[in-house]
Structure formats: C-alpha cells, structure tokens
Design a protein around this motif. Structure first.
Motif, PDB file in Angstrom:
ATOM      1  N   ARG A   7       0.842  -1.211   0.000  1.00  0.00           N
ATOM      2  CA  ARG A   7       0.000   0.000   0.000  1.00  0.00           C
ATOM      3  C   ARG A   7       0.865   1.245   0.000  1.00  0.00           C
ATOM      4  NH1 ARG A   7      -1.960   2.929   4.150  1.00  0.00           N
ATOM      5  NH2 ARG A   7      -1.115   1.420   5.633  1.00  0.00           N
ATOM      6  N   LEU A   8       1.889   1.237   0.837  1.00  0.00           N
ATOM      7  CA  LEU A   8       2.949   2.249   0.776  1.00  0.00           C
ATOM      8  C   LEU A   8       4.168   1.533   0.210  1.00  0.00           C
ATOM      9  CD1 LEU A   8       2.451   3.983   4.231  1.00  0.00           C
ATOM     10  CD2 LEU A   8       1.729   4.825   1.998  1.00  0.00           C
ATOM     11  N   PRO A   9       4.516   1.744  -1.070  1.00  0.00           N
ATOM     12  CA  PRO A   9       5.514   0.910  -1.762  1.00  0.00           C
ATOM     13  C   PRO A   9       6.832   0.797  -1.006  1.00  0.00           C
ATOM     14  CG  PRO A   9       4.407   2.339  -3.329  1.00  0.00           C
ATOM     15  CD  PRO A   9       3.949   2.769  -1.966  1.00  0.00           C
ATOM     16  N   ARG A  10       7.314  -0.436  -0.911  1.00  0.00           N
ATOM     17  CA  ARG A  10       8.591  -0.739  -0.267  1.00  0.00           C
ATOM     18  C   ARG A  10       9.510  -1.396  -1.287  1.00  0.00           C
ATOM     19  NH1 ARG A  10       9.215   1.648   4.449  1.00  0.00           N
ATOM     20  NH2 ARG A  10      10.410  -0.067   5.324  1.00  0.00           N
ATOM     21  N   PRO A  11      10.827  -1.317  -1.102  1.00  0.00           N
ATOM     22  CA  PRO A  11      11.759  -1.930  -2.061  1.00  0.00           C
ATOM     23  C   PRO A  11      11.605  -3.443  -2.112  1.00  0.00           C
ATOM     24  CG  PRO A  11      12.902  -0.387  -0.593  1.00  0.00           C
ATOM     25  CD  PRO A  11      11.532  -0.576  -0.035  1.00  0.00           C
ATOM     26  N   GLY A  12      11.716  -4.010  -3.320  1.00  0.00           N
ATOM     27  CA  GLY A  12      11.701  -5.455  -3.502  1.00  0.00           C
ATOM     28  C   GLY A  12      13.104  -5.989  -3.721  1.00  0.00           C
ATOM     29  N   GLU A  13      13.195  -7.253  -4.102  1.00  0.00           N
ATOM     30  CA  GLU A  13      14.498  -7.899  -4.257  1.00  0.00           C
ATOM     31  C   GLU A  13      15.341  -7.255  -5.346  1.00  0.00           C
ATOM     32  OE1 GLU A  13      15.984 -10.181  -2.503  1.00  0.00           O
ATOM     33  OE2 GLU A  13      14.352 -10.561  -1.102  1.00  0.00           O
ATOM     34  N   VAL A  14      14.709  -6.754  -6.419  1.00  0.00           N
ATOM     35  CA  VAL A  14      15.502  -6.147  -7.492  1.00  0.00           C
ATOM     36  C   VAL A  14      16.183  -4.870  -7.008  1.00  0.00           C
ATOM     37  CG1 VAL A  14      14.079  -7.138  -9.327  1.00  0.00           C
ATOM     38  CG2 VAL A  14      13.525  -4.871  -8.453  1.00  0.00           C
ATOM     39  N   THR A  15      15.551  -4.169  -6.073  1.00  0.00           N
ATOM     40  CA  THR A  15      16.166  -2.957  -5.513  1.00  0.00           C
ATOM     41  C   THR A  15      17.187  -3.311  -4.441  1.00  0.00           C
ATOM     42  OG1 THR A  15      14.170  -1.673  -5.985  1.00  0.00           O
ATOM     43  CG2 THR A  15      15.689  -0.773  -4.360  1.00  0.00           C
ATOM     44  N   LEU A  16      16.901  -4.340  -3.653  1.00  0.00           N
ATOM     45  CA  LEU A  16      17.876  -4.784  -2.651  1.00  0.00           C
ATOM     46  C   LEU A  16      19.123  -5.361  -3.312  1.00  0.00           C
ATOM     47  CD1 LEU A  16      15.438  -6.503  -0.124  1.00  0.00           C
ATOM     48  CD2 LEU A  16      16.512  -4.253   0.088  1.00  0.00           C
ATOM     49  N   SER A  17      19.032  -5.720  -4.599  1.00  0.00           N
ATOM     50  CA  SER A  17      20.181  -6.234  -5.350  1.00  0.00           C
ATOM     51  C   SER A  17      20.923  -5.127  -6.096  1.00  0.00           C
ATOM     52  CB  SER A  17      19.719  -7.287  -6.372  1.00  0.00           C
ATOM     53  OG  SER A  17      18.988  -8.317  -5.766  1.00  0.00           O
ATOM     54  N   HIS A  18      20.510  -3.893  -5.920  1.00  0.00           N
ATOM     55  CA  HIS A  18      21.116  -2.763  -6.642  1.00  0.00           C
ATOM     56  C   HIS A  18      22.637  -2.759  -6.471  1.00  0.00           C
ATOM     57  CE1 HIS A  18      21.254   1.157  -8.492  1.00  0.00           C
ATOM     58  NE2 HIS A  18      21.782   1.712  -7.417  1.00  0.00           N
TER      59      HIS A  18
END
Length: 507
Positions: free
Chosen positions: A288-299
């Motif tokens: 609902r309030l966007p949070r980082p997913g795995e693709v962002t945690l892999s940045h």
C-alpha cells in the motif's frame, strides 16, 4: 500555546520534512493527531503519554491537538514519536529552547527510551538538503546518521536526556564518526571462492566476463554440476563499490529495515537469492505504501534466481522493465515511486523436468514435448535481455579429485578491476553509465566499433542466429567487455567470436 517540532517522512527512498504542530488548549482532556496518520502514528498517543510521565515530566491534562503537516501526505511508522513528545513539552513550557532548525527522529518506548527507526540515512540526507543543521536521532542510529557530514548529529538515548540537553542542564555531545565507520576498500565475500570450484573452466570464464561488464548470465546444466556454487562465488570477483554506490545502497537497506545496527555502511555488493515461491510484489517491490523489492535490494550487486523455470510466469515477466531501464516504477492511488534496480541477473536452470536432457551419462526421462514445454516457461523477451548463456556439464571424477587448484577469486578480480577501470575512464562524463552493460544505443554506437575483419563475423552471426536488434546490441557490449579484459581498445574477431559463443544455440 502553539509549538512546532520537525520530523521526516519517507516517500520511496526520499525523505520529506514533516512539521509536528502541537496546540494545547483549555477544555476536557483529549489527545488528537491529524494529518493522515496511519495506525502506528495514531498509537503514538499512548507511547508519548507514558514516555513523558515516566521521564519525570508532567503530561498536560488539557485538550492536545497535533497536526502533522503537510496534511495531504500519508504518515506511517513510529518515527514521529520523538517530535510529538518534544512539541508537547515545548508547548507546555517544560522546554524553552529554540528547536526551529532541528529534526527529531525516533520511536519512544513507554519508559522514555528512544528506539531505532528505519530510513534514518535518507531522512537525515533530506534534512541536510533543506539546510537544517541539527538532527536528533536514537543513539543506536547515530553511526548511520553521521555518514552525512553536512549536519550535526546528536545521539539521544532517552527522552529525559534529550529534554535535559534542550533545557541546558546537561549536554549531549555531537556524534563524531570513527575510522571504523569508513568504507572498506577491500571487497570480501564468505560465500565461496572460484579456487574451490573444480573444473567448469568455461563457466568460470563466463563469470569473469559477466563481472567485468556487469552482464546478465544464465547457466544451464544437470543437477549437481555446480551452478549454484558458481553463482555464489560471483560476488568474490566483483569490484569494490565506490563511496557513492555504498551510500546509495545503505539508503535502500535503511528504508527496508535490513541495516544492522553495528553496520552503519553497506560496504560490499549485495547477493540476493529469493526462493521461487516469491510474489511479484516481493520481487520488484510494492505494498500500500511501496517498499523496495528484491531487485532494488540487489542494486549494484547480484540477483540470483535458482531454478529459473520454477518461478511464476507473471513474476518473471515483471523483470523486463527493470532489466532494461535499471529502475522499477511502482504506481499506486497515492502516486508513483521509482526505485533503483541496476543489478546483475544471474539465473540457473535444469534443461528439463528431470534435469538430464543432453547429459552424456544419464538418460533423460522426459519426452520431447515435455522438454520443449519446460524450456518455454521462460519467455523470449526475457531471454533476449540476458547477455551470456553457458552450459554447465557434470564434472568428471578426475577433476573432482585432482590436486590441481584453479585461479583464486583474488586473481580473477584483478583482471575484472582492470577492465572496470577502463570503463570508468571511458564513461567518466556520463552519470548514468558505469559499466558496459549500462550502455544505451548512443554509447554502443560510439564505443563498440568493430575492426573490419570482425564486421563480417558479426553480420554472419546476426543472420544465422536470427538475433534481434536488442540481442545484437548486447553481443556488441559483450564484445566490448571481452576486449577490455584483454586490454585492447579495438574489438577484434576473437572478441566477437567469444561473445557469439555465449549466445543460446537455438532462438
């Protein structure tokens, strides 16, 4: 009496200053919080009331109204507790200090202790950008907050200690970072070393090329051939992160709540390996309030997808946009949030359901239709975004038991660092391109010119392998990386030939 205390909200990975306006008026005792607070913010009323009383102060038994401005911005999480408490103490005259140029961040416990909150680094960074000179944070978050040198960070352990400081009775010393907080220049990885991978020289070379240019990689082979071991060894040959990369990654992990309290700075490239049951929201981010997913945690690191065909079709297809644009945009009714997603995709798969299609020693039990169905679980557009395809066959007994040890990750990393150094020099005028894999059409046109002898080979490869324009450009970028590893400016026949070798046999 009206008082104001500043705090910060998180919008994606960016902070936004929030002003806690506190008004204490005559009337029946009441405590109201307005300004689009969520449940955690509403519950601050009980935490703040108990913390003020248990810290030795008087909680006003009057009508208290707290407005979190701007009122149209959704407020979530417990980070506003401290600013609300300071506002109440200031409005009731128990604190008389000038707090107009200070930001207060922290969750309050019932005994008045100030607890950790997520997103301290980006919130402090926003305060710095707004010209605010002082930030009061939980003592446990002081190392993280002090990574930004443009603000004065005060570590506060309890509400009573902070109030005493503001009243001038005692003093909280500003936090000064130590040498231990600095970024380590030597990358380290305890997940594996290439020296312990027996055989698989072709696959190890493919890993080196992928690391040197930041390319995506897909390994295919029977069970137990070493695909996962190879993937987990990849971070050991990746180059060290720059200070700016490390700060960007630390912001992401701070917002996600994954930053250990004893590790204020993420100094090493991430390696994320989600299970194939992950949802698409877990992979690319959401909520609902966007949070980082795995693709962002892999940045700036590696996203490893083991058993690639087992991932849901919709889950894999959402990777298309981040693989192409290096960012992921999540849209909700309240607005859109963009997260960075510049990662290396490394995937592993079996060639069929039983895993032994094409294996010379064990017969495959799958029919031709089953093999085709299994391999088509991965769509053509997604495969088109992968640069390197490599077969990982079973390892022979002699290689498994031999005494010969291959090159260590440290030796391979030296060549990778040298290639990346050439790329940093090549793209020093571009803020968006840091490696060959990041190149767009303009950079490919400028930096991937082929020698005359190599042009004929590239033409033949495009005709015979039926390469799309995207696949052809990726082959050129791969050739550029192979030439960089060889220390050569011109892309020759050997470089193009090796790049073509990494294309799938059938498309």
């Amino acid at each position: 009496m009206l008082a104001k205390a500043l705090s910060c909200a998180m919008i994606g990975l960016e902070g936004s200053v929030v002003e806690a306006e506190v008004d204490i008026a005559p009337g029946l005792p009441a405590f109201n919080i307005v300004g689009l607070p969520d449940t955690a913010v509403q519950e601050a009323k009980e935490r703040v009331r108990a913390a003020i009383r248990n810290s030795g102060f008087e909680f006003p038994m009057r009508r208290i109204t707290v407005n979190l401005a701007p009122a149209d911005l959704k407020k979530a999480g417990p980070s506003y507790d401290l600013s609300i408490a300071i506002g109440i103490l200031s409005s009731s005259g128990q604190i008389t200090a000038d707090i107009s140029q200070a930001v207060f961040l922290g969750e309050l416990s019932l005994d008045g202790g100030i607890k950790h909150v997520n997103g301290v680094l980006p919130m402090v960074g926003h305060a710095e950008g707004e010209g605010i000179g002082e930030v009061y944070v939980p003592a446990v978050d002081s190392k993280e907050a002090s990574l930004l040198k443009g603000v004065t960070v005060y570590p506060a352990g309890t509400l009573g200690e902070l109030a005493s400081h503001l009243r001038g009775q005692t003093s909280i010393a500003p936090y000064a970072g130590s040498d231990e907080d600095e970024l380590s220049s030597e990358p380290s990885w305890d997940g594996g070393d290439l020296a312990y991978v027996r055989g698989q020289e072709h696959a190890k070379r493919a890993l080196e090329v992928a690391a040197a240019g930041g390319h995506n990689l897909l390994m295919s082979g029977p069970p137990g051939s070493g695909k996962t071991l190879l993937a987990r060894s990849l971070p050991s040959i990746l180059p060290a992160m720059s200070s700016s990369e490390s700060l960007d990654l630390t912001k992401i992990y701070s917002v996600a709540g994954l930053l250990p309290s004893d590790t204020p700075l993420v100094a090493h490239r991430p390696f994320r390996a989600p299970h194939y049951t992950i949802s698409h929201a877990g992979l690319v981010g959401g909520g609902r309030l966007p949070r980082p997913g795995e693709v962002t945690l892999s940045h700036r690191g590696v996203l490893f997808l083991d058993e690639l065909p087992e991932f849901g079709h919709n889950v894999l297809e959402v990777l298309r946009q981040p693989l192409e644009d290096r960012v992921v945009t999540i849209s909700r009714a309240q607005g859109s949030v963009t997260f960075p997603a510049n990662f290396m995709l490394v995937a592993a798969m079996n060639p069929c359901y039983c895993g032994y299609y094409g294996d010379p020693q064990r017969q495959c039990t799958c029919s031709a239709g089953m093999v085709d169905k299994y391999q088509k679980r991965i769509s053509g557009p997604l495969l088109d975004r992968i640069d390197i395809f490599v077969e990982v066959p079973r390892v022979e007994y002699d290689k498994l038991t031999g005494e010969e040890v291959g090159e260590s990750s440290a030796q391979v990393r030296e060549r990778v660092e040298s290639a990346r150094s050439m790329q940093r020099e090549r793209f020093e005028d571009s803020s968006a391109v840091r490696s060959n894999a990041d190149m767009g059409p303009a950079e490919v046109w400028e930096h991937c010119k082929l020698a005359d002898a190599a042009q004929g080979l590239a033409r033949a490869a495009m005709d015979q392998l039926h390469l799309s324009a995207r696949a052809f450009h990726r082959t050129l970028k791969l050739s550029r990386t192979i030439a960089d590893l060889a220390g050569e400016e011109e892309i020759g026949v050997a470089h193009v030939a090796e790049a073509i070798q990494y294309r799938p046999r059938a498309t």
